[in-house]
Design a protein around this motif. Structure first.
Motif, PDB file in Angstrom:
ATOM      1  N   VAL A  70       0.836  -1.199   0.000  1.00 42.44           N
ATOM      2  CA  VAL A  70       0.000   0.000   0.000  1.00 42.44           C
ATOM      3  C   VAL A  70       0.873   1.252   0.000  1.00 42.44           C
ATOM      4  O   VAL A  70       1.784   1.385   0.820  1.00 42.44           O
ATOM      5  CB  VAL A  70      -0.929   0.024   1.235  1.00 42.44           C
ATOM      6  CG1 VAL A  70      -1.783   1.277   1.254  1.00 42.44           C
ATOM      7  CG2 VAL A  70      -1.784  -1.227   1.288  1.00 42.44           C
ATOM      8  N   LYS A  71       0.556   2.172  -0.926  1.00 43.59           N
ATOM      9  CA  LYS A  71       1.257   3.456  -1.001  1.00 43.59           C
ATOM     10  C   LYS A  71       0.233   4.566  -1.194  1.00 43.59           C
ATOM     11  O   LYS A  71      -0.758   4.396  -1.900  1.00 43.59           O
ATOM     12  CB  LYS A  71       2.241   3.482  -2.165  1.00 43.59           C
ATOM     13  CG  LYS A  71       3.388   2.509  -2.022  1.00 43.59           C
ATOM     14  CD  LYS A  71       4.313   2.569  -3.207  1.00 43.59           C
ATOM     15  CE  LYS A  71       5.406   1.528  -3.048  1.00 43.59           C
ATOM     16  NZ  LYS A  71       6.286   1.475  -4.207  1.00 43.59           N
ATOM     17  N   ILE A  72       0.491   5.698  -0.540  1.00 40.94           N
ATOM     18  CA  ILE A  72      -0.341   6.884  -0.699  1.00 40.94           C
ATOM     19  C   ILE A  72       0.534   7.991  -1.260  1.00 40.94           C
ATOM     20  O   ILE A  72       1.631   8.230  -0.761  1.00 40.94           O
ATOM     21  CB  ILE A  72      -0.956   7.334   0.643  1.00 40.94           C
ATOM     22  CG1 ILE A  72      -1.870   6.244   1.200  1.00 40.94           C
ATOM     23  CG2 ILE A  72      -1.698   8.647   0.480  1.00 40.94           C
ATOM     24  CD1 ILE A  72      -2.399   6.542   2.600  1.00 40.94           C
ATOM     25  N   THR A  84       4.948  11.365  -0.367  1.00 35.48           N
ATOM     26  CA  THR A  84       4.806   9.931  -0.611  1.00 35.48           C
ATOM     27  C   THR A  84       4.776   9.222   0.736  1.00 35.48           C
ATOM     28  O   THR A  84       5.628   9.463   1.584  1.00 35.48           O
ATOM     29  CB  THR A  84       5.989   9.393  -1.446  1.00 35.48           C
ATOM     30  OG1 THR A  84       6.020  10.076  -2.693  1.00 35.48           O
ATOM     31  CG2 THR A  84       5.867   7.909  -1.682  1.00 35.48           C
ATOM     32  N   ILE A  85       3.804   8.355   0.919  1.00 33.97           N
ATOM     33  CA  ILE A  85       3.654   7.602   2.162  1.00 33.97           C
ATOM     34  C   ILE A  85       3.631   6.122   1.807  1.00 33.97           C
ATOM     35  O   ILE A  85       2.693   5.645   1.161  1.00 33.97           O
ATOM     36  CB  ILE A  85       2.354   7.995   2.892  1.00 33.97           C
ATOM     37  CG1 ILE A  85       2.308   9.503   3.126  1.00 33.97           C
ATOM     38  CG2 ILE A  85       2.220   7.222   4.195  1.00 33.97           C
ATOM     39  CD1 ILE A  85       0.927  10.060   3.350  1.00 33.97           C
ATOM     40  N   ASN A  86       4.669   5.397   2.197  1.00 32.25           N
ATOM     41  CA  ASN A  86       4.742   3.966   1.911  1.00 32.25           C
ATOM     42  C   ASN A  86       4.325   3.214   3.171  1.00 32.25           C
ATOM     43  O   ASN A  86       5.033   3.223   4.164  1.00 32.25           O
ATOM     44  CB  ASN A  86       6.155   3.580   1.486  1.00 32.25           C
ATOM     45  CG  ASN A  86       6.232   2.141   1.014  1.00 32.25           C
ATOM     46  OD1 ASN A  86       5.262   1.396   1.081  1.00 32.25           O
ATOM     47  ND2 ASN A  86       7.394   1.756   0.544  1.00 32.25           N
ATOM     48  N   LEU A  87       3.175   2.574   3.122  1.00 33.82           N
ATOM     49  CA  LEU A  87       2.649   1.859   4.283  1.00 33.82           C
ATOM     50  C   LEU A  87       3.044   0.384   4.301  1.00 33.82           C
ATOM     51  O   LEU A  87       2.730  -0.328   5.236  1.00 33.82           O
ATOM     52  CB  LEU A  87       1.123   2.001   4.332  1.00 33.82           C
ATOM     53  CG  LEU A  87       0.637   3.451   4.469  1.00 33.82           C
ATOM     54  CD1 LEU A  87      -0.872   3.529   4.335  1.00 33.82           C
ATOM     55  CD2 LEU A  87       1.090   4.044   5.784  1.00 33.82           C
ATOM     56  N   GLY A  88       3.723  -0.068   3.250  1.00 33.49           N
ATOM     57  CA  GLY A  88       4.189  -1.443   3.202  1.00 33.49           C
ATOM     58  C   GLY A  88       3.071  -2.434   2.939  1.00 33.49           C
ATOM     59  O   GLY A  88       1.975  -2.069   2.527  1.00 33.49           O
ATOM     60  N   TYR A  89       3.357  -3.700   3.191  1.00 35.16           N
ATOM     61  CA  TYR A  89       2.371  -4.757   2.956  1.00 35.16           C
ATOM     62  C   TYR A  89       1.392  -4.825   4.119  1.00 35.16           C
ATOM     63  O   TYR A  89       1.793  -4.769   5.281  1.00 35.16           O
ATOM     64  CB  TYR A  89       3.067  -6.100   2.756  1.00 35.16           C
ATOM     65  CG  TYR A  89       3.667  -6.230   1.386  1.00 35.16           C
ATOM     66  CD1 TYR A  89       2.929  -6.759   0.337  1.00 35.16           C
ATOM     67  CD2 TYR A  89       4.962  -5.789   1.133  1.00 35.16           C
ATOM     68  CE1 TYR A  89       3.462  -6.865  -0.930  1.00 35.16           C
ATOM     69  CE2 TYR A  89       5.494  -5.890  -0.138  1.00 35.16           C
ATOM     70  CZ  TYR A  89       4.748  -6.423  -1.163  1.00 35.16           C
ATOM     71  OH  TYR A  89       5.267  -6.510  -2.413  1.00 35.16           O
ATOM     72  N   GLN A  90       0.120  -4.942   3.778  1.00 36.31           N
ATOM     73  CA  GLN A  90      -0.933  -5.028   4.786  1.00 36.31           C
ATOM     74  C   GLN A  90      -1.879  -6.167   4.415  1.00 36.31           C
ATOM     75  O   GLN A  90      -2.097  -6.442   3.246  1.00 36.31           O
ATOM     76  CB  GLN A  90      -1.713  -3.711   4.864  1.00 36.31           C
ATOM     77  CG  GLN A  90      -0.869  -2.554   5.336  1.00 36.31           C
ATOM     78  CD  GLN A  90      -1.635  -1.245   5.386  1.00 36.31           C
ATOM     79  OE1 GLN A  90      -2.583  -1.036   4.626  1.00 36.31           O
ATOM     80  NE2 GLN A  90      -1.221  -0.359   6.260  1.00 36.31           N
ATOM     81  N   LYS A 112      -3.916   9.871  -3.770  1.00 39.05           N
ATOM     82  CA  LYS A 112      -3.849   8.738  -4.699  1.00 39.05           C
ATOM     83  C   LYS A 112      -3.375   7.517  -3.914  1.00 39.05           C
ATOM     84  O   LYS A 112      -2.286   7.507  -3.359  1.00 39.05           O
ATOM     85  CB  LYS A 112      -2.872   9.051  -5.830  1.00 39.05           C
ATOM     86  CG  LYS A 112      -2.731   7.947  -6.855  1.00 39.05           C
ATOM     87  CD  LYS A 112      -1.781   8.398  -7.964  1.00 39.05           C
ATOM     88  CE  LYS A 112      -1.661   7.389  -9.056  1.00 39.05           C
ATOM     89  NZ  LYS A 112      -0.746   7.862 -10.120  1.00 39.05           N
ATOM     90  N   LEU A 113      -4.223   6.504  -3.852  1.00 39.02           N
ATOM     91  CA  LEU A 113      -3.901   5.276  -3.142  1.00 39.02           C
ATOM     92  C   LEU A 113      -3.610   4.193  -4.171  1.00 39.02           C
ATOM     93  O   LEU A 113      -4.439   3.927  -5.045  1.00 39.02           O
ATOM     94  CB  LEU A 113      -5.074   4.867  -2.244  1.00 39.02           C
ATOM     95  CG  LEU A 113      -4.883   3.642  -1.363  1.00 39.02           C
ATOM     96  CD1 LEU A 113      -3.816   3.888  -0.311  1.00 39.02           C
ATOM     97  CD2 LEU A 113      -6.187   3.275  -0.689  1.00 39.02           C
TER      98      LEU A 113
END
Length: 128
Positions: A70-72, A84-90, A112-113
């Motif tokens: 997941v990236k925002i 840029t916000i990298n939330l990694g694997y979820q 933008k997701l």
């Protein structure tokens, strides 16, 4: 019958199958069960941020149908990448990210997701 996002009943057992796990439940008290396979939410969803318009921060809520990266990305109205916000694997499920913009001025922004190879966009209005 083993597959992603399926619930199967056999005898007094219930099998819940998802991408990376299987849960097996035993219940001797089950007297009947619908024999149709229940399909769980398979859709990737980006909800409208709340509050919107916002001042100090807003919440970005989304639903993942499976285990994904997941990236925002936050863009201004001209399309310039602001953050840029990298939330990694979820894992599959519902999530909420609290976004507090820093050093951004009043204006319209695009959230933008990106989940796997899918993209959804929502508008957010920052008022200072």
């Amino acid at each position: 019958w083993i597959g992603s996002d399926k619930i199967i009943s056999y005898g007094s057992y219930i099998y819940i199958c998802q991408d990376f796990w299987i849960t097996i439940l035993k219940n001797d008290l089950i007297t009947s069960i619908d024999t149709d396979v229940v399909t769980l939410q398979k859709e990737f969803i980006l909800y409208q941020n709340y509050p919107n318009p916002f001042n100090n921060g807003t919440k970005i809520k989304y639903h993942l149908p499976s285990f994904e990266n997941v990236k925002i990305f936050i863009f201004d109205i001209t399309g310039k990448l602001m953050q840029t916000i990298n939330l990694g694997y979820q894992h599959r499920g519902d999530y909420e990210y609290g976004w507090t913009p820093e050093n951004l001025s009043t204006g319209m922004y695009m959230i933008k997701l990106i989940v796997g190879n899918q993209t959804l966009v929502k508008k957010a209005l920052l008022i200072k």
